[in-house]
Write a protein that holds these residues in place. Structure first.
Motif, PDB file in Angstrom:
ATOM      1  N   ARG A 317       0.659  -1.287  -0.112  1.00  0.00           N
ATOM      2  CA  ARG A 317      -0.014   0.093   0.090  1.00  0.00           C
ATOM      3  C   ARG A 317       1.080   1.083   0.087  1.00  0.00           C
ATOM      4  O   ARG A 317       0.685   2.223  -0.692  1.00  0.00           O
ATOM      5  CB  ARG A 317      -0.724   0.047   1.429  1.00  0.00           C
ATOM      6  CG  ARG A 317      -1.910   1.048   1.446  1.00  0.00           C
ATOM      7  CD  ARG A 317      -2.684   1.334   2.653  1.00  0.00           C
ATOM      8  NE  ARG A 317      -3.756   0.079   2.316  1.00  0.00           N
ATOM      9  CZ  ARG A 317      -4.995   0.521   1.760  1.00  0.00           C
ATOM     10  NH1 ARG A 317      -4.918   1.781   1.555  1.00  0.00           N
ATOM     11  NH2 ARG A 317      -6.013  -0.582   1.720  1.00  0.00           N
ATOM     12  N   LYS A 318       1.757   1.063   0.747  1.00  0.00           N
ATOM     13  CA  LYS A 318       2.853   2.438   0.845  1.00  0.00           C
ATOM     14  C   LYS A 318       3.389   2.684  -0.566  1.00  0.00           C
ATOM     15  O   LYS A 318       3.655   3.997  -1.134  1.00  0.00           O
ATOM     16  CB  LYS A 318       4.013   2.295   1.774  1.00  0.00           C
ATOM     17  CG  LYS A 318       4.840   3.222   2.025  1.00  0.00           C
ATOM     18  CD  LYS A 318       5.863   3.018   3.251  1.00  0.00           C
ATOM     19  CE  LYS A 318       6.990   4.122   3.261  1.00  0.00           C
ATOM     20  NZ  LYS A 318       7.953   3.637   4.414  1.00  0.00           N
ATOM     21  N   ARG A 319       3.995   1.754  -1.102  1.00  0.00           N
ATOM     22  CA  ARG A 319       4.750   1.774  -2.534  1.00  0.00           C
ATOM     23  C   ARG A 319       3.644   2.300  -3.479  1.00  0.00           C
ATOM     24  O   ARG A 319       3.841   2.989  -4.582  1.00  0.00           O
ATOM     25  CB  ARG A 319       5.266   0.586  -2.886  1.00  0.00           C
ATOM     26  CG  ARG A 319       6.491   0.222  -2.023  1.00  0.00           C
ATOM     27  CD  ARG A 319       7.187  -0.971  -2.234  1.00  0.00           C
ATOM     28  NE  ARG A 319       8.012  -1.307  -3.440  1.00  0.00           N
ATOM     29  CZ  ARG A 319       8.427  -2.543  -3.718  1.00  0.00           C
ATOM     30  NH1 ARG A 319       8.494  -3.420  -2.766  1.00  0.00           N
ATOM     31  NH2 ARG A 319       9.000  -2.470  -4.923  1.00  0.00           N
ATOM     32  N   GLU A 325       1.026   9.159  -6.312  1.00  0.00           N
ATOM     33  CA  GLU A 325       1.095  10.735  -6.171  1.00  0.00           C
ATOM     34  C   GLU A 325       2.104  10.924  -7.124  1.00  0.00           C
ATOM     35  O   GLU A 325       1.969  12.123  -7.550  1.00  0.00           O
ATOM     36  CB  GLU A 325       1.693  10.762  -4.834  1.00  0.00           C
ATOM     37  CG  GLU A 325       0.718  10.385  -3.649  1.00  0.00           C
ATOM     38  CD  GLU A 325       1.319  10.524  -2.205  1.00  0.00           C
ATOM     39  OE1 GLU A 325       0.745  10.501  -1.160  1.00  0.00           O
ATOM     40  OE2 GLU A 325       2.702  10.778  -2.093  1.00  0.00           O
ATOM     41  N   ALA A 326       3.258  10.241  -7.801  1.00  0.00           N
ATOM     42  CA  ALA A 326       3.869  10.527  -8.552  1.00  0.00           C
ATOM     43  C   ALA A 326       3.250  10.753 -10.020  1.00  0.00           C
ATOM     44  O   ALA A 326       3.473  11.673 -10.862  1.00  0.00           O
ATOM     45  CB  ALA A 326       5.105   9.631  -8.845  1.00  0.00           C
ATOM     46  N   CYS A 327       2.200   9.875 -10.473  1.00  0.00           N
ATOM     47  CA  CYS A 327       1.717  10.099 -11.638  1.00  0.00           C
ATOM     48  C   CYS A 327       0.239  10.654 -11.337  1.00  0.00           C
ATOM     49  O   CYS A 327      -0.525  10.587 -12.397  1.00  0.00           O
ATOM     50  CB  CYS A 327       1.414   8.493 -12.016  1.00  0.00           C
ATOM     51  SG  CYS A 327       2.934   7.807 -12.666  1.00  0.00           S
ATOM     52  N   GLU A 328      -0.160  11.330 -10.348  1.00  0.00           N
ATOM     53  CA  GLU A 328      -1.236  12.312 -10.006  1.00  0.00           C
ATOM     54  C   GLU A 328      -2.331  11.178 -10.197  1.00  0.00           C
ATOM     55  O   GLU A 328      -3.480  11.685 -11.044  1.00  0.00           O
ATOM     56  CB  GLU A 328      -1.198  13.527 -10.986  1.00  0.00           C
ATOM     57  CG  GLU A 328      -0.106  14.232 -10.872  1.00  0.00           C
ATOM     58  CD  GLU A 328      -0.191  15.219 -11.669  1.00  0.00           C
ATOM     59  OE1 GLU A 328       0.605  16.358 -11.466  1.00  0.00           O
ATOM     60  OE2 GLU A 328      -1.296  15.360 -12.691  1.00  0.00           O
ATOM     61  N   ALA A 329      -2.474  10.040  -9.714  1.00  0.00           N
ATOM     62  CA  ALA A 329      -3.495   9.059  -9.959  1.00  0.00           C
ATOM     63  C   ALA A 329      -4.112   9.077  -8.484  1.00  0.00           C
ATOM     64  O   ALA A 329      -3.920   9.615  -7.554  1.00  0.00           O
ATOM     65  CB  ALA A 329      -3.023   7.798 -10.247  1.00  0.00           C
ATOM     66  N   ALA A 330      -5.375   8.280  -8.447  1.00  0.00           N
ATOM     67  CA  ALA A 330      -6.261   8.364  -7.134  1.00  0.00           C
ATOM     68  C   ALA A 330      -5.296   7.320  -6.190  1.00  0.00           C
ATOM     69  O   ALA A 330      -4.909   6.351  -6.423  1.00  0.00           O
ATOM     70  CB  ALA A 330      -7.380   7.480  -7.445  1.00  0.00           C
ATOM     71  N   THR A 331      -5.250   8.097  -4.934  1.00  0.00           N
ATOM     72  CA  THR A 331      -4.523   7.450  -3.952  1.00  0.00           C
ATOM     73  C   THR A 331      -5.244   6.636  -2.821  1.00  0.00           C
ATOM     74  O   THR A 331      -6.686   6.801  -2.827  1.00  0.00           O
ATOM     75  CB  THR A 331      -3.781   8.500  -3.079  1.00  0.00           C
ATOM     76  OG1 THR A 331      -4.754   9.388  -2.458  1.00  0.00           O
ATOM     77  CG2 THR A 331      -2.924   9.132  -3.791  1.00  0.00           C
ATOM     78  N   PRO A 332      -5.006   5.640  -1.883  1.00  0.00           N
ATOM     79  CA  PRO A 332      -5.729   4.884  -1.097  1.00  0.00           C
ATOM     80  C   PRO A 332      -6.628   5.714  -0.351  1.00  0.00           C
ATOM     81  O   PRO A 332      -7.622   5.551   0.020  1.00  0.00           O
ATOM     82  CB  PRO A 332      -4.962   4.301  -0.136  1.00  0.00           C
ATOM     83  CG  PRO A 332      -3.559   3.878  -1.009  1.00  0.00           C
ATOM     84  CD  PRO A 332      -3.573   5.435  -1.916  1.00  0.00           C
ATOM     85  N   GLU A 333      -6.052   7.296   0.154  1.00  0.00           N
ATOM     86  CA  GLU A 333      -7.190   8.111   0.806  1.00  0.00           C
ATOM     87  C   GLU A 333      -7.993   8.617   0.068  1.00  0.00           C
ATOM     88  O   GLU A 333      -9.203   8.971   0.551  1.00  0.00           O
ATOM     89  CB  GLU A 333      -6.226   9.360   1.341  1.00  0.00           C
ATOM     90  CG  GLU A 333      -5.191   8.994   2.620  1.00  0.00           C
ATOM     91  CD  GLU A 333      -3.951   8.004   1.895  1.00  0.00           C
ATOM     92  OE1 GLU A 333      -3.149   7.580   2.990  1.00  0.00           O
ATOM     93  OE2 GLU A 333      -3.698   8.101   0.825  1.00  0.00           O
ATOM     94  N   ASP A 334      -8.014   8.858  -1.216  1.00  0.00           N
ATOM     95  CA  ASP A 334      -9.129   9.144  -2.016  1.00  0.00           C
ATOM     96  C   ASP A 334     -10.182   8.285  -2.406  1.00  0.00           C
ATOM     97  O   ASP A 334     -11.134   8.578  -2.408  1.00  0.00           O
ATOM     98  CB  ASP A 334      -8.425   9.931  -3.724  1.00  0.00           C
ATOM     99  CG  ASP A 334      -7.360  11.032  -3.166  1.00  0.00           C
ATOM    100  OD1 ASP A 334      -6.350  11.116  -3.947  1.00  0.00           O
ATOM    101  OD2 ASP A 334      -7.575  11.716  -2.200  1.00  0.00           O
ATOM    102  N   ALA A 335      -9.788   7.055  -2.688  1.00  0.00           N
ATOM    103  CA  ALA A 335     -10.515   5.907  -2.993  1.00  0.00           C
ATOM    104  C   ALA A 335     -10.206   4.809  -2.170  1.00  0.00           C
ATOM    105  O   ALA A 335      -9.554   3.816  -2.592  1.00  0.00           O
ATOM    106  CB  ALA A 335     -10.407   5.677  -4.606  1.00  0.00           C
TER     107      ALA A 335
END
Length: 635
Positions: A317-319, A325-335
């Motif tokens: 999950r961390k990686r 975040e680097a590719c500006e995709a949805a993170t676990p906090e967002d989805a």
């Protein structure tokens, strides 16, 4: 609605008590079945206490308390049946009326259980000073056991112990937890006194006597609180008894394993059969596609296989968050629901998860292909969800096989019904039954046929013997006959007294000897009304206005007693005289006002001024100076 099969599992005492309380807060049928009997018990206890305090005959109050207690046993049986139907029934939502009809059908057995439990609990508490009341706790499920009809009510404790099985220890702890009634007792006292306080402060109501009655030094109030608390816990007793029987059955028959098997997903009948390894192969294929092992670069995959190692879910999950975040995709906090499949993967999928994360990091950081990384991340997360579902189905089928294997063991096999062994002694060695035994056997057979839905012709047995049901029915008939007889006797005596009073015969009037009351300074009849009034004036001249008001009130009581308006008795209160007032109608209002003022002055310790005494004297004078009634004067 029947409880879910997942609820069929062994419970501790605290969990079981909590389940009973939750059931009582959601279901109204158990309250409708227990509250009427609880109210009857409370009323009967208060009537008996008042009869003891006033010295009245105790035959009628004792009879009413006995009838209320038997009604309580009937209601407890109906409530236990209702709880069992709600928890385990399959015929829709049960009704309270259906449970009451079921209890009426088992009324003889329930009445025997009432007498049995009352005798047993009395002996246990008396002989052991209450120490063994908690250890001997199997009888707490007595009414629920009777409603199940699993044994004779004459051997109720043995039946309850057999039905509870390993849950007997839980029953003892549940009885300890029932000590919460003490807290309910004090909370009820505090709540009612708070209501009286609010009524006096906010509404301006005169609640002095109600507040005096609702005091812990009043025995009648303590009995009311105890009986009311007992009545309020009646639904909890029925719910805990039924849940204890369910818990005992779960522990003895392994119903928790059977419930787990019933909760496993069933196979679709219309779907064509597939080989045993088809579902597992499909799951592996989906995992391979989702984790990127079939990527075009075969050489890179071989290198990854050589260096791959199981990856923990937290590290994955961390990686993945870093890549997103680097590719500006949805993170676990967002989805969070999208990444939930990462935490649900089994340990066997750790290596594949590591390959998937490495591939994403290579695209995002080494090749700086964020578009490809985002596409791979979205596709991989969707495929991870499909992998988790396929893995759950495979584990469910494995769990089903294990559960069926456990349930097929001999210890979980259904026991064959026990066949009663016939007596080995020859018929010639038995003594011929007497006429009492033959009569009781005939009466039991007739009552059994009477309570059955379809009447059957009794068959004369070759060897008459007494059964538990025959004895039970005979006891019920004797009990009902005695009850009817006592009621008839009480009614006849009451009617006889009423007739004698109406005819005016045998009426004796007793007077109190004045010489015997000469030394009783507090007795209203120790002086004439004029003597009390003269004493009041003397006390007022000395400035003792409270004592003067008391003397005037005693003069009023003496005058009303001599006129026949009241019957003076030291055991009665001033308001009892007012309720029993039989004097002139125009006297009742001033008598009420004088009683109220006297109680506030004498019992409320309110100071009395000279003007207050004059007002009291002015209200009392018309009643003291009025001529006596003609019939009283003539007498």
């Amino acid at each position: 609605m029947a409880v879910s099969a997942l609820e069929l599992r062994p419970r501790g005492a605290v969990v079981l008590m909590d389940a009973a309380l939750r059931f009582c807060t959601r279901d109204t049928g158990v309250w409708a079945l227990t509250l009427p009997s609880g109210a009857a018990v409370v009323a009967a206890v208060l009537y008996l206490a008042e009869s003891v305090r006033m010295g009245w005959p105790l035959a009628l109050p004792s009879l009413l308390l006995t009838l209320a207690w038997f009604f309580r046993g009937l209601s407890q049986g109906a409530a236990c049946h209702h709880v069992q139907e709600v928890l385990l029934g399959t015929q829709g939502e049960p009704s309270a009326w259906a449970s009451m009809k079921a209890a009426l059908g088992k009324m003889p057995a329930l009445f025997i259980a009432v007498a049995y439990l009352l005798t047993l609990n009395t002996l246990v508490v008396t002989l052991t000073l209450g120490l063994a009341f908690i250890a001997v706790s199997a009888q707490g499920v007595g009414y629920a056991a009777v409603m199940q009809g699993r044994g004779s009510p004459l051997r109720l404790y043995g039946v309850c112990s057999r039905l509870l099985g390993p849950a007997r220890g839980t029953a003892a702890w549940v009885r300890i937890l029932m000590a919460a009634q003490v807290l309910a007792f004090f909370n009820l006292h505090i709540a009612l006194n708070a209501l009286l306080y609010l009524g006096r402060k906010l509404l301006g109501m005169d609640l002095t006597f109600a507040e005096r009655f609702a005091s812990l030094d009043n025995l009648s109030w303590l009995l009311f609180l105890a009986a009311t608390t007992f009545a309020l816990f009646e639904p909890v007793r029925a719910a805990t008894a039924s849940l204890l029987l369910v818990d005992g059955r779960v522990r003895q028959e392994g119903l928790d394993l059977l419930a787990a098997v019933q909760q496993l997903p069933a196979r679709d009948v219309g779907r064509p059969l597939s080989p045993p390894g088809a579902s597992r192969g499909a799951a592996v294929l989906v995992a391979l596609l989702g984790l990127g092992l079939l990527a075009p670069a075969a050489a890179h995959a071989q290198d990854a296989d050589a260096t791959a190692k199981p990856l923990s879910r937290a590290e994955a999950r961390k990686r993945l968050t870093a890549v997103a975040e680097a590719c500006e995709a949805a993170t676990p906090e967002d989805a969070p629901e999208t990444y939930a499949s990462v935490d649900a993967l089994g340990p066997a999928e750790g290596v594949k998860l590591d390959r998937f994360v490495r591939r994403l990091e290579s695209l995002a950081f080494d090749e700086e292909n964020c578009d490809g990384a985002r596409a791979q991340l979205a596709q991989g997360l969707v495929t991870l969800g499909a992998t988790v579902d396929a893995q759950a189905r495979a584990d469910a089928r494995a769990a089903s096989a294990r559960a069926k294997d456990i349930l097929s063991r001999p210890e979980f096999a259904e026991a064959a019904p026990k066949v009663e062994k016939e007596a080995a002694e020859p018929a010639t060695s038995r003594e011929p039954p007497g006429w009492i035994r033959r009569f009781l056997d005939w009466l039991g057979t007739w009552l059994k046929a009477l309570f059955e839905n379809e009447r059957q012709q009794p068959v004369a047995p070759s060897e008459p013997r007494m059964s538990g049901l025959s004895v039970a029915n005979v006891l019920v008939v004797v009990l009902v006959a005695l009850t009817v007889g006592v009621l008839g006797l009480v009614l006849l005596r009451a009617l006889g007294k009423t007739q004698k009073s109406a005819d005016g015969e045998d009426v004796q009037v007793s007077t109190v000897d004045a010489q015997s009351l000469a030394g009783a300074a507090n007795h209203a009849l120790s002086r004439a009304p004029e003597g009390w009034a003269h004493l009041a004036d003397e006390l007022a001249a000395k400035g003792e206005y409270r004592e003067a008001v008391r003397s005037l009130y005693l003069a009023l009581l003496s005058r009303l007693h001599r006129d026949g308006a009241i019957l003076y008795d030291e055991t009665l209160s001033n308001w009892d005289y007012l309720r029993q007032f039989r004097g002139r109608a125009e006297w009742k209002a001033p008598f009420r006002e004088l009683t109220l003022r006297f109680d506030f002055a004498w019992y409320g310790n309110l100071p009395v001024s000279q003007d207050g005494y004059r007002e009291f004297r002015a209200l009392t004078s018309p009643l003291l100076s009025a001529p006596s009634r003609p019939e009283v004067a003539g007498a």
